[in-house]
Scaffold this active site. Structure first.
Site, mmCIF file in Angstrom:
data_model
loop_
_atom_site.group_PDB
_atom_site.id
_atom_site.type_symbol
_atom_site.label_atom_id
_atom_site.label_comp_id
_atom_site.label_asym_id
_atom_site.label_seq_id
_atom_site.Cartn_x
_atom_site.Cartn_y
_atom_site.Cartn_z
ATOM 1 N N ASP A 47 -12.991 45.196 22.435
ATOM 2 C CA ASP A 47 -13.136 45.368 23.880
ATOM 3 C C ASP A 47 -12.790 44.076 24.614
ATOM 4 O OD1 ASP A 47 -14.720 48.199 23.993
ATOM 5 O OD2 ASP A 47 -15.359 46.996 22.287
ATOM 6 N N HIS A 214 -13.333 52.648 16.795
ATOM 7 C CA HIS A 214 -13.689 52.102 18.103
ATOM 8 C C HIS A 214 -15.070 52.566 18.550
ATOM 9 C CE1 HIS A 214 -13.498 50.599 22.149
ATOM 10 N NE2 HIS A 214 -13.689 51.810 22.644
ATOM 11 N N HIS A 223 -23.148 53.255 25.965
ATOM 12 C CA HIS A 223 -22.596 54.546 25.560
ATOM 13 C C HIS A 223 -23.509 55.283 24.576
ATOM 14 C CE1 HIS A 223 -18.814 53.968 27.623
ATOM 15 N NE2 HIS A 223 -18.626 52.811 27.017
#
Length: 331
Positions: A47, A214, A223
Site C-alpha cells: 500500500d 493483497h 477493512h
C-alpha cells in the site's frame, strides 16, 4: 536472481469445481537462490505508491537501511502499488515517481515480487503485468498469481490474486471502474485459481509454505476480515499446513496468531498513508501486535528457523517473533 455481470453464488460452484475438476493448469514458477549457507531474507511492504508522499519516501529510506543490515535477497510488495487508480499505461510517469525514484537504496536493487491490489485494478492492469515495466526497471516482476521457490526446497511462496474474490467490487463498484480483463468470467477465474493454488500446495515439498495476497484474511484494521477469502481460500491454507499468510490492504502493521490453526497472519500495509486509531476489537489471545502507522516487515529464514520483525517509519523495531521446525531425518 530470477530463473526463468457477477453474482454472489461463488461458494457452491467453486466447491463443486474443487471436488470434480480433473485438468489443472499450473501457476508460473520462479526460483530465487538462497545465500551460500542456505539462509535468505526479504522485506515486505504494501500500500505504498503515492509518489513519495504520506511518508512513503521515509519508509523507503528505512527499508534501505534495514535491507543493508540484513543483506536482503529480495522484496515483496503486497499490492496497491499505485494510488489512487493504478497506472494509466506503461508510459505513466507514476511508475518512476512512485517506484524507481523512491526505492533507490543499494540494498533495494534486488528483485521485487509483486501482487496487484484493488487500487491497481482501477487502472490499466495489463500495464503492471507488462514486460515493458521490467525492461524499464529490471527489479519489477508482477503477475496475477505465481509461485516463488527459494532455497531450493526451503520455502515456497504462493502469490495469489485476491481482488477478484471480493464480490462488492463487481456488485457495488461505486464510482470506480475496474479493469477486469483476464478475470471474466469471474467464477471460472476464481475456481481455476483455487485449483492451481491447491495443486501447488499439495505437491510442495518445501519446509516452509507462505501465501501472499493483497487482501486480509484476518485483521482488526479498517477493512477487517475478507469474508470471501475466509470461505474459499483459508480452508485450503489450513488443509495444506501453510505457515504464514502475508497481506496488505489494511494500512497498518499487524500480527495475528490464529487459535484455529498454526497459520500466522501478518499484515504489512504501512508503505505510505496509514489510518490512525482505526482498529476493531479482537481476541487478545490472537492479537500479538497492531500498529496504526507507517512501516514495513522483514523476514529471515533457514530450513529450521524463521524470524520476523516489524519496523516503523523511523526504523525502530516494534515487534518480533520467531518459530522453529526440526529437520526430518531418514531412518
Amino acid at each position: 536472481m530470477v530463473v526463468s455481470s457477477q453474482e454472489a453464488t461463488l461458494p457452491k460452484l467453486l466447491l463443486i469445481g474443487l471436488l470434480f475438476a480433473c485438468c489443472l493448469a499450473e501457476l508460473p514458477r520462479f526460483e530465487h537462490a538462497a545465500k551460500p549457507d542456505g539462509s535468505f531474507s526479504f522485506l515486505v511492504v504494501g500500500d505504498w505508491g503515492r509518489k513519495g508522499s504520506y511518508n512513503q519516501s521515509q519508509v523507503a529510506l528505512q527499508m534501505g537501511i534495514i535491507g543493508e543490515n540484513l543483506d536482503v535477497d529480495f522484496v515483496i510488495s503486497t499490492g496497491d502499488n499505485f494510488y489512487d487508480d493504478g497506472l494509466t499505461g506503461v508510459t505513466d510517469p507514476a511508475f518512476h515517481k512512485s517506484f524507481s525514484d523512491i526505492y533507490t537504496a543499494r540494498s533495494l536493487q534486488k528483485q521485487w515480487y509483486i501482487v496487484l491490489g484493488n487500487h491497481d485494478y482501477r487502472g490499466d492492469v495489463e500495464a503492471q503485468l507488462s514486460s515493458t515495466l521490467s525492461d524499464m526497471d529490471s527489479r519489477w516482476l508482477c503477475l496475477r498469481s505465481f509461485i516463488l521457490n527459494v532455497g531450493p526446497e526451503t520455502a515456497e511462496i504462493f502469490f495469489v490474486d485476491t481482488t477478484p474474490f471480493v464480490t462488492k467490487y463487481f456488485t457495488h463498484p461505486k464510482d470506480h471502474v475496474y479493469d477486469w480483463r483476464g478475470v471474466l468470467p469471474r467464477e471460472k477465474y476464481i475456481k481455476n485459481l483455487l485449483l492451481e493454488v491447491e495443486s501447488g500446495l499439495r505437491e510442495s515439498g518445501a519446509k516452509w509454505k507462505i501465501v501472499v495476497g493483497h487482501h486480509t484474511i484476518k485483521s482488526a484494521g479498517h477493512h477487517g476480515n475478507t469474508d470471501e477469502l475466509n470461505m474459499l481460500l483459508l480452508p485450503i491454507l489450513q488443509a495444506y499446513n501453510v505457515d504464514f499468510y502475508i497481506n496488505g490492504h489494511d494500512h497498518c502493521l499487524e500480527h495475528i496468531s490464529s487459535t484455529e490453526s498454526p497459520i500466522e497472519f501478518l499484515t504489512s500495509g504501512g508503505g505510505s498513508k496509514a489510518w490512525k486509531n482505526d482498529i476493531k476489537p479482537w481476541n487478545p489471545q490472537e492479537m500479538k501486535f497492531y500498529y496504526d502507522g507507517q512501516g514495513f516487515m522483514s523476514v529471515e529464514m533457514t530450513q529450521t528457523d524463521v524470524g520476523i520483525r516489524f519496523y516503523d517509519v523511523l526504523g525502530n523495531e516494534l515487534h518480533k517473533f520467531s518459530t522453529t521446525k526440526h529437520l526430518s531425518s531418514a531412518i
